[in-house]
Write a protein that holds these residues in place. Structure first.
Motif, PDB file in Angstrom:
ATOM      1  N   LEU A 272      -3.107  -5.642  16.507  1.00 11.62           N
ATOM      2  CA  LEU A 272      -3.591  -4.225  15.806  1.00 11.62           C
ATOM      3  C   LEU A 272      -5.290  -4.303  15.754  1.00 11.62           C
ATOM      4  N   TRP A 273      -5.859  -5.476  16.061  1.00 14.12           N
ATOM      5  CA  TRP A 273      -7.154  -5.763  15.711  1.00 14.12           C
ATOM      6  C   TRP A 273      -8.054  -4.910  16.475  1.00 14.12           C
ATOM      7  N   PRO A 274      -7.991  -4.850  17.736  1.00 19.01           N
ATOM      8  CA  PRO A 274      -8.764  -3.852  18.740  1.00 19.01           C
ATOM      9  C   PRO A 274      -8.992  -2.463  18.176  1.00 19.01           C
ATOM     10  N   ASN A 275      -7.972  -2.130  17.548  1.00 19.20           N
ATOM     11  CA  ASN A 275      -7.985  -0.405  17.165  1.00 19.20           C
ATOM     12  C   ASN A 275      -8.047  -0.455  15.449  1.00 19.20           C
ATOM     13  N   LEU A 276      -8.408  -1.316  15.026  1.00 20.59           N
ATOM     14  CA  LEU A 276      -8.419  -1.386  13.312  1.00 20.59           C
ATOM     15  C   LEU A 276      -9.908  -1.464  12.655  1.00 20.59           C
ATOM     16  N   THR A 277      -9.821  -0.384  11.647  1.00 19.04           N
ATOM     17  CA  THR A 277     -11.143  -0.536  10.818  1.00 19.04           C
ATOM     18  C   THR A 277     -10.507  -0.827   9.384  1.00 19.04           C
TER      19      THR A 277
ATOM     20  N   MET B 208       1.580  -7.657   4.733  1.00 21.66           N
ATOM     21  CA  MET B 208       0.382  -8.231   4.521  1.00 21.66           C
ATOM     22  C   MET B 208       0.341  -8.787   2.724  1.00 21.66           C
ATOM     23  N   GLU B 209      -0.560  -9.809   2.522  1.00 22.87           N
ATOM     24  CA  GLU B 209      -0.279 -10.277   1.255  1.00 22.87           C
ATOM     25  C   GLU B 209      -1.694  -9.902   0.306  1.00 22.87           C
ATOM     26  N   PHE B 210      -1.562  -9.794  -0.891  1.00 19.84           N
ATOM     27  CA  PHE B 210      -2.620  -9.398  -1.773  1.00 19.84           C
ATOM     28  C   PHE B 210      -2.602 -10.121  -3.336  1.00 19.84           C
ATOM     29  N   ASP B 211      -3.607 -10.260  -3.885  1.00 21.98           N
ATOM     30  CA  ASP B 211      -3.879 -11.072  -4.816  1.00 21.98           C
ATOM     31  C   ASP B 211      -4.119  -9.639  -6.098  1.00 21.98           C
ATOM     32  N   LYS B 212      -3.436 -10.233  -7.273  1.00 17.18           N
ATOM     33  CA  LYS B 212      -3.468  -9.086  -8.134  1.00 17.18           C
ATOM     34  C   LYS B 212      -4.621  -9.547  -9.300  1.00 17.18           C
ATOM     35  N   ALA B 213      -5.733  -8.747  -9.255  1.00 14.31           N
ATOM     36  CA  ALA B 213      -6.875  -9.108 -10.295  1.00 14.31           C
ATOM     37  C   ALA B 213      -6.658  -8.660 -11.676  1.00 14.31           C
ATOM     38  N   PHE B 214      -7.337  -9.835 -12.501  1.00  8.05           N
ATOM     39  CA  PHE B 214      -7.334  -9.521 -13.722  1.00  8.05           C
ATOM     40  C   PHE B 214      -8.354  -8.286 -14.294  1.00  8.05           C
TER      41      PHE B 214
ATOM     42  N   THR C 259      -3.842 -12.451   6.491  1.00  8.94           N
ATOM     43  CA  THR C 259      -2.332 -12.810   6.171  1.00  8.94           C
ATOM     44  C   THR C 259      -1.608 -11.572   6.898  1.00  8.94           C
ATOM     45  N   MET C 260      -2.174 -10.604   7.752  1.00  9.19           N
ATOM     46  CA  MET C 260      -1.691  -9.445   8.000  1.00  9.19           C
ATOM     47  C   MET C 260      -1.070  -9.929   9.152  1.00  9.19           C
TER      48      MET C 260
ATOM     49  N   GLY D  58       1.056 -10.926  -4.641  1.00 10.53           N
ATOM     50  CA  GLY D  58       1.811  -9.916  -4.208  1.00 10.53           C
ATOM     51  C   GLY D  58       1.811  -9.529  -2.521  1.00 10.53           C
ATOM     52  N   GLY D  59       2.775  -8.589  -2.180  1.00 12.94           N
ATOM     53  CA  GLY D  59       2.599  -8.363  -0.760  1.00 12.94           C
ATOM     54  C   GLY D  59       2.911  -7.043  -0.654  1.00 12.94           C
ATOM     55  N   LEU D  60       2.749  -6.654   0.526  1.00  8.59           N
ATOM     56  CA  LEU D  60       2.876  -5.224   1.050  1.00  8.59           C
ATOM     57  C   LEU D  60       3.714  -5.093   2.265  1.00  8.59           C
ATOM     58  N   LEU D  61       4.848  -4.345   2.669  1.00 12.70           N
ATOM     59  CA  LEU D  61       5.539  -4.402   3.656  1.00 12.70           C
ATOM     60  C   LEU D  61       5.636  -2.875   3.936  1.00 12.70           C
ATOM     61  N   VAL D  62       5.240  -2.372   5.380  1.00 10.57           N
ATOM     62  CA  VAL D  62       5.247  -1.182   5.698  1.00 10.57           C
ATOM     63  C   VAL D  62       6.098  -1.080   7.157  1.00 10.57           C
ATOM     64  N   ARG D  63       7.139  -0.135   7.153  1.00  7.62           N
ATOM     65  CA  ARG D  63       7.467   0.072   8.536  1.00  7.62           C
ATOM     66  C   ARG D  63       7.329   1.554   9.140  1.00  7.62           C
TER      67      ARG D  63
END
Length: 565
Positions: free
Chosen positions: A403-408, A437-443, A391-392, A358-363
């Protein structure tokens, strides 16, 4: 005799002091939206001198609902926000809402102390579930996050660290009439008098969008007290509704009778302020319209650099036997002008394919031509959407951005804690930040699926807070803030925006196979058991065969043939 007299004086003093503690305001905002829709926002505010730090202040209640007050006092809640929403607010078509709320249920709270936070949060959600007749009791640790940047206290800041904040949402929860009834019971006059009489279940459920909200925050008892040595409590109950009249009527003209099947009644006897307001800001600019009867007064508010003109109807001046029907008529055929895009809005899409990837796209859009937006953004996803942080990828107008310096980021734990992603950003003018960003779908275990397993699973809405709207002439802001007519208007100039939730399919077993196996097994067992049982309980006896002569057989055949003819 003197003993009874002393008790009477004590009760009288307690009654007078209690009556002086609380104040109640009820208001209704009506605003025409493009394409013939109408926004109706009900707001009921109770101010109490009860201090959340003092348990003795929650012994006697006047206007503040006792059930909610005891919940706040028992579990040490300092600030509480709950919303139940059905429908999607279309920011690009309607502008910003009075207060943003994601589809489904959202709840978050700050606590006064750090002791046993998770247990108290569970008890608070269970109490709210019974108080609002909602499914908030299904909130557990697997769906509870602890935001550090995005959410800020709206009341007086008493040193609220993020460690005392708990946040959760249920995108699948909807608003029903069973939520409206306990909501109205929290009001001082319930729905027996005042503006709340317009809140009939049928009229509320007819809207294309509806949102119930409950907000509790600490305030200063005396506005002139700079140091705020004494605290109070403010309860804000609101209902936001969007009605599409063109679905039921041929003309876009509207009135209170068309919207609520009732007229504006007289004020609630306990209300200090009771009024209905019609936003006539765009009148004579985008369209020509008239409002009847003549309003009691006209009020002009400047919010986020944009002026709003309101026609005000004072319910205290309305005779209880002669309610007022506010009527909006277009003088000319309404032209559906193109609504200017809001300064900031969010797009959110699901990508990927198959049952595993799966994947997530945010604008994030900044449409302002000159100003940079300072904002924070938060994503919270349940454990079965396993985000792959490596994968972000982030770009602004196609150019990579770091975005990494200001990311939590807080990783999830299966069935115990959700994923939580937050970052700060300066969004340039006329730009679009795109995050992939990508994600895996868990069982999941078979008993963890909802009743309608093939409907899919919801990914909670993203939350963004724009911090510097005060310095921007945001003419696209068509809504008003929560305390839009209150003298204690909030000093926060930030804007909270929610993205739409996402519906994602997870690997789902074939739930029809167990049904088929059960049916087949039961059939086999029934046949085998029935045969064995029949053989075991039936009693067999020997009977002598009756002898018949040839003459009797011939006569029997003859009688049968005669009967058939």
């Amino acid at each position: 005799m003197w003993r009874y007299f002393v008790v009477f004086l004590a009760c009288l003093e307690l009654k007078v002091s209690a009556e002086g503690r609380d104040s109640f305001h009820e208001q209704l905002l009506l605003k025409p939206l493009p394409s013939g829709k109408v926004l109706a926002h009900f707001q009921f505010v109770v101010q109490s001198n009860a201090d959340f730090r003092q348990e003795e202040d929650f012994v006697h209640f006047h206007l503040f609902p006792r059930s909610l007050g005891q919940l706040i006092s028992t579990y040490g809640v300092q600030e509480l926000h709950v919303s139940l929403t059905q429908g999607l607010w279309r920011t690009e078509d309607w502008g910003y809402p009075v207060r943003s709320a994601p589809p489904g249920a959202e709840a978050y709270a700050w606590f006064a102390t750090n002791s046993s936070l998770d247990e108290r949060w569970r008890d608070v959600t269970n109490g709210l579930s019974g108080l609002l007749c909602a499914s908030l009791s299904s909130i557990n640790s697997a769906g509870t996050a602890q935001p550090r940047r995005t959410l800020e206290p709206e009341g007086l800041d008493q040193g609220n660290p993020s460690s005392r904040l708990r946040y959760s949402s249920l995108p699948r929860e909807i608003v029903c009439t069973e939520n409206l009834t306990p909501f109205k019971k929290l009001l001082p006059c319930s729905d027996k008098s005042g503006i709340a009489q317009l809140l009939s279940a049928k009229s509320v459920m007819d809207g294309v969008y509806r949102s119930l909200a409950l907000h509790v925050r600490p305030i200063c008892r005396v506005s002139s007290d700079i140091e705020c040595t004494s605290l109070g409590l403010e309860l804000s109950l609101s209902l936001t509704q969007v009605v599409d009249l063109l679905s039921y009527h041929s003309t876009p003209n509207w009135s209170l009778k068309k919207l609520f099947r009732s007229q504006l009644p007289s004020a609630c006897p306990l209300a200090t302020v009771s009024r209905a307001m019609v936003d006539i800001t765009q009148n004579q600019t985008l369209y020509e319209a008239s409002v009847t009867p003549k309003p009691s007064s006209t009020q002009v508010l400047t919010l986020f650099g944009h002026q709003h003109t309101l026609a005000v109807y004072d319910a205290h001046k309305i005779n209880s036997s002669r309610p007022v029907n506010i009527i909006w008529r277009y003088s000319t055929p309404e032209t559906y002008a193109k609504v200017p895009k809001p300064v900031f809005f969010i797009e959110r899409l699901a990508t990927g394919y198959g049952d595993q990837d799966g994947g997530l796209l945010v604008r994030l859009h900044n449409t302002h031509p000159d100003n940079t937006l300072s904002l924070t953004y938060m994503e919270t996803t349940l454990w079965y959407f396993r985000l792959l942080l490596h994968t972000m990828q982030a770009t602004v107008n196609g150019q990579p951005v770091d975005l990494w310096p200001n990311l939590t980021y807080v990783a999830a734990k299966d069935r115990k804690k959700p994923h939580q992603l937050e970052f700060d950003l300066q969004l340039p003018p006329s730009s679009v930040l795109e995050i992939r960003m990508e994600f895996d779908k868990a069982f999941q275990i078979w008993n963890e699926f909802p009743p309608d397993a093939h409907h899919g699973f919801y990914m909670s809405s993203g939350v963004a807070r724009v911090l510097n709207l005060k310095s921007i002439n945001a003419s696209g802001l068509l809504g008003l803030p929560q305390s839009f007519v209150m003298p204690w208007q909030s000093s926060h100039e930030s804007l909270l925006v929610h993205s739409p939730p996402l519906l994602i399919m997870l690997p789902t077993p074939d739930f029809s196979m167990p049904y088929n196996v059960i049916c087949l097994s039961c059939t086999v067992v029934a046949i085998a058991f029935g045969s064995m049982h029949n053989l075991s309980i039936k009693r067999f006896t020997l009977q002598a065969a009756a002898s018949t002569s040839l003459k009797d057989r011939i006569l029997k055949l003859f009688r049968r043939g005669t009967a058939q003819s």
